[in-house]
Design a protein around this motif. Structure first.
Motif, short mmCIF file in Angstrom:
data_model
loop_
_atom_site.label_atom_id
_atom_site.label_comp_id
_atom_site.label_asym_id
_atom_site.label_seq_id
_atom_site.Cartn_x
_atom_site.Cartn_y
_atom_site.Cartn_z
N UNK A 70 0.82 -1.22 0.00
CA UNK A 70 0.00 0.00 0.00
C UNK A 70 0.85 1.27 0.00
N UNK A 71 2.16 1.11 0.16
CA UNK A 71 3.03 2.27 0.23
C UNK A 71 3.99 2.36 -0.94
N UNK A 72 5.26 2.17 -0.58
CA UNK A 72 6.34 2.44 -1.54
C UNK A 72 6.25 1.63 -2.83
N UNK A 73 5.90 0.37 -2.71
CA UNK A 73 5.90 -0.53 -3.87
C UNK A 73 4.85 -0.12 -4.91
N UNK A 74 3.76 0.36 -4.41
CA UNK A 74 2.67 0.78 -5.28
C UNK A 74 3.09 1.89 -6.24
N UNK A 75 4.02 2.73 -5.77
CA UNK A 75 4.44 3.89 -6.57
C UNK A 75 5.56 3.55 -7.54
N UNK A 76 6.13 2.37 -7.38
CA UNK A 76 7.22 1.96 -8.28
C UNK A 76 6.61 1.66 -9.65
N UNK A 77 7.19 2.21 -10.71
CA UNK A 77 6.61 1.99 -12.04
C UNK A 77 6.83 0.54 -12.47
N UNK A 78 5.96 0.05 -13.36
CA UNK A 78 6.15 -1.31 -13.86
C UNK A 78 7.55 -1.51 -14.44
N UNK A 79 8.04 -0.52 -15.17
CA UNK A 79 9.36 -0.69 -15.76
C UNK A 79 10.43 -0.84 -14.68
N UNK A 80 10.30 -0.06 -13.61
CA UNK A 80 11.29 -0.15 -12.54
C UNK A 80 11.22 -1.52 -11.84
N UNK A 81 10.02 -2.07 -11.76
CA UNK A 81 9.92 -3.44 -11.19
C UNK A 81 10.79 -4.38 -12.01
N UNK A 82 10.70 -4.23 -13.33
CA UNK A 82 11.51 -5.06 -14.23
C UNK A 82 13.00 -4.82 -14.03
N UNK A 83 13.36 -3.57 -13.80
CA UNK A 83 14.78 -3.23 -13.60
C UNK A 83 15.31 -3.92 -12.33
N UNK A 84 14.52 -3.86 -11.26
CA UNK A 84 14.93 -4.55 -10.02
C UNK A 84 15.11 -6.05 -10.28
N UNK A 85 14.17 -6.60 -11.03
CA UNK A 85 14.22 -8.05 -11.27
C UNK A 85 15.44 -8.43 -12.12
N UNK A 86 15.77 -7.57 -13.07
CA UNK A 86 16.95 -7.86 -13.90
C UNK A 86 18.22 -7.79 -13.05
N UNK A 87 18.23 -6.83 -12.15
CA UNK A 87 19.40 -6.70 -11.26
C UNK A 87 19.51 -7.96 -10.38
N UNK A 88 18.36 -8.40 -9.88
CA UNK A 88 18.35 -9.61 -9.06
C UNK A 88 18.85 -10.81 -9.87
N UNK A 208 17.84 -3.80 -4.71
CA UNK A 208 17.18 -2.51 -4.53
C UNK A 208 15.68 -2.58 -4.26
N UNK A 209 15.13 -3.79 -4.12
CA UNK A 209 13.70 -3.89 -3.82
C UNK A 209 13.40 -3.18 -2.51
#
Ligand code: TXE
Length: 496
Positions: A70-88, A208-209
């Motif tokens: 309900x907080x920080x994650x909600x504001x993360x853009x879909x593309x940035x989610x992908x960026x975190x996952x690629x880094x992981x 960075x998640x």
């Protein structure tokens, strides 16, 4: 208790093994300060102790996941989610040898197979990273006075419970679609194999998640698992494990908050060899189909049906092939089969071998313990197995295969479908018509032709009948983690 210990593997030398609960990107002890003893299945020795999550820890982890959702994650853009996952994915790839070694130590699988599993996790994370910014709704044209569109929204806080047979791979399969679609997660590993996921947890933070997006806890099924299944603030549960526990989870979901449920359960998959098959190839795939991962595979080809024209030749050659499987130390590069995961699994499998003997099936190969230390079982082949025998009906989950003879295509389709399960199947033939006809008739979520266990993160995987609900992997898995919202906008004009 310490939140990490120094351990050693023959591949990595000394490394730091986290032992706490990973909640909110931090390592913590369990509230009740309980621990789980982790055993090396190859030596039967204690490796270390890890924190055990109880109901109170599940509450804390769920609260963290809810806050992130309900907080920080909600504001993360879909593309940035992908960026975190690629880094992981990059971090997992960089640490592939470490993760594979921890997996071999804890689970007993051979190091070469463990490397394959971790490689597949990298592929899965990259695949779902690509989906993160491609989750799209539709516009739906109804009339001139209104405008309608749909959104595919994340479900919310997800509970995920995974088994011990592929600890890293199951983590990857669960992580990918859940996080790509914007959910947050509390994942419980199996009590037998908590170690690799805890090493992986450090990389979640490093990638960075934000805190609370992905929480990993070690715990027992009846305690932490039950708390997750019946939690009132978990919106969805995904489970891989036994059919018995799958039912329990569904009941708990129904009687708590009707959380959405997806299940990937057991199997008793038929592997069918026709007279016209390339026999050498078929034997290799039948061997791989049952003995891969020591038979601890939900899609193991544990029922083999061979057409009568090649039956005797097949059995002789299959025995010869299976005898050559290297059984032994998981850390030897050439080992194919390591120990079963636990004393309990070892005893269950030996119980099935005894049942097979009692019911009158013939042991064509193996049937005994391998060596005198560790939970090793010889590759075992039963022949003359009839449809009603326990070893033909029930999931053994070990290096034990039941072989029977068939005459006609219709007969083998009926035999293949004679199971409460429907996870996978395979057909070996050179005739394309036979391959397609039989594949169409088999009631299974996956059918392999002239191969076995060819899983890939782009291909959906899951069960018919009592093998499960929903599909993992591929685009199909996204549906498990999104829900549709229809938005209707009145464009002024008429008032009702
Ligand atoms: O599985 P469980 P077990 C099959 C296989 C094997 C048999 C038993 O036939 O021989 O299951 O294995 C958690 N509420 N498979 O007993 O118990 C548990 O902590 C919530 C097939 O080890 O199903 C673990 O994390 N969770 C399978 C996970 O469920 C509960 C892989 C799996 O354990 C729970 C494993 C509860 N009441 C076993 N009880 C596959 N599909 O690949 C347990 N758990």
């Amino acid at each position: 208790m310490p939140l990490s210990v120094q351990l050693k593997t023959p591949i990595t030398g000394e490394y730091t093994q986290p032992t706490g609960l990973f909640i909110n990107n931090e390592w913590v002890e369990g509230v009740d300060k309980k621990t789980i003893e982790v055993i090396n299945p190859a030596t039967e020795e204690v490796i270390c102790h890890v924190a055990e999550a109880t109901e109170k820890d599940v509450d804390i982890a769920v609260a963290a996941a809810r806050k992130a959702f309900e907080g920080e994650w909600r504001k993360v853009t879909p593309q940035q989610r992908g960026v975190y996952m690629l880094k992981l994915a990059d971090l997992v790839e960089k640490n592939l040898d470490l993760l594979a070694a921890v997996e071999s130590l804890d689970n007993g699988k051979s190091i070469s197979m463990a490397r394959g599993d971790v490689g597949a996790v990298v592929g899965t994370l990259r695949y779902y990273a690509g989906w993160a910014d491609k989750i799209e709704g539709k516009t739906i044209d109804i009339n001139h006075e209104s405008f309608h569109y749909t959104r595919q929204e994340p479900i919310g806080v997800c509970g995920q419970i995974i088994p011990w047979n592929f600890p890293m791979l199951m983590l990857g399969w669960k992580f990918g679609p859940a996080v790509a679609t914007g959910n947050t997660v509390v994942l419980k590993t199996a009590e037998q194999t908590p170690l690799s996921a805890l090493v992986f947890a450090n990389f979640i933070k490093e990638a960075g998640f934000p805190p609370g997006v992905f929480n990993i806890i070690s715990g027992y099924g009846k305690v932490a698992g039950a708390a997750i299944s019946s939690h009132m603030d978990i919106d969805k549960i995904a489970f891989t494990g036994s059919t018995v526990v799958g039912r329990t989870i569904m009941k708990a979901a129904a009687s708590s908050n009707l959380k959405k449920v997806t299940l990937e359960l057991g199997g008793k998959s038929p592997n069918i060899v026709f007279n016209d098959a390339d026999i050498e190839q078929a034997i290799s795939w039948v061997n791989f189909g049952i003995y891969y991962n020591h038979g601890q595979c939900c899609c193991a080809g544990s029922r083999v049906y061979v057409q009568e024209g090649i039956y005797d030749k097949f059995i002789a050659a299959f025995k010869e092939r299976a005898e050559k499987n290297n059984v032994g130390d998981p850390f030897h590069e050439h080992t194919f089969q390591g120990p079963q995961v636990s004393q309990l699994q070892y005893d269950r499998i030996m119980g099935y071998i005894e049942a097979g003997k009692k019911e009158g099936a013939t042991i064509a190969l193996g049937g005994n313990r391998h060596g005198d230390k560790g939970y090793f079982i010889q590759p075992t082949i039963f022949t003359n197995v009839t449809p009603n025998m326990k070893i033909m009906q029930e999931e053994i989950f070990g290096p034990v295969v039941a072989v029977a003879k068939f005459k006609t295509e219709d007969e083998v389709i009926a035999l293949g479908n004679d199971s409460n399960y429907g996870l996978a199947a395979a057909v070996h033939t050179k005739d394309l018509n036979t391959a397609i006809r039989v594949s169409n008739e088999l009631r299974a979520g996956t059918v392999w032709v002239n191969s076995y266990n060819m899983l890939h993160h782009q291909l959906p995987f899951g069960g018919y009948k009592e093998s499960g609900i929903g599909r993992e992997l591929g685009e199909a898995a996204l549906a498990n983690y999104t829900q549709n919202k229809s938005v209707s906008i009145r464009l002024g004009g008429a008032i009702f």
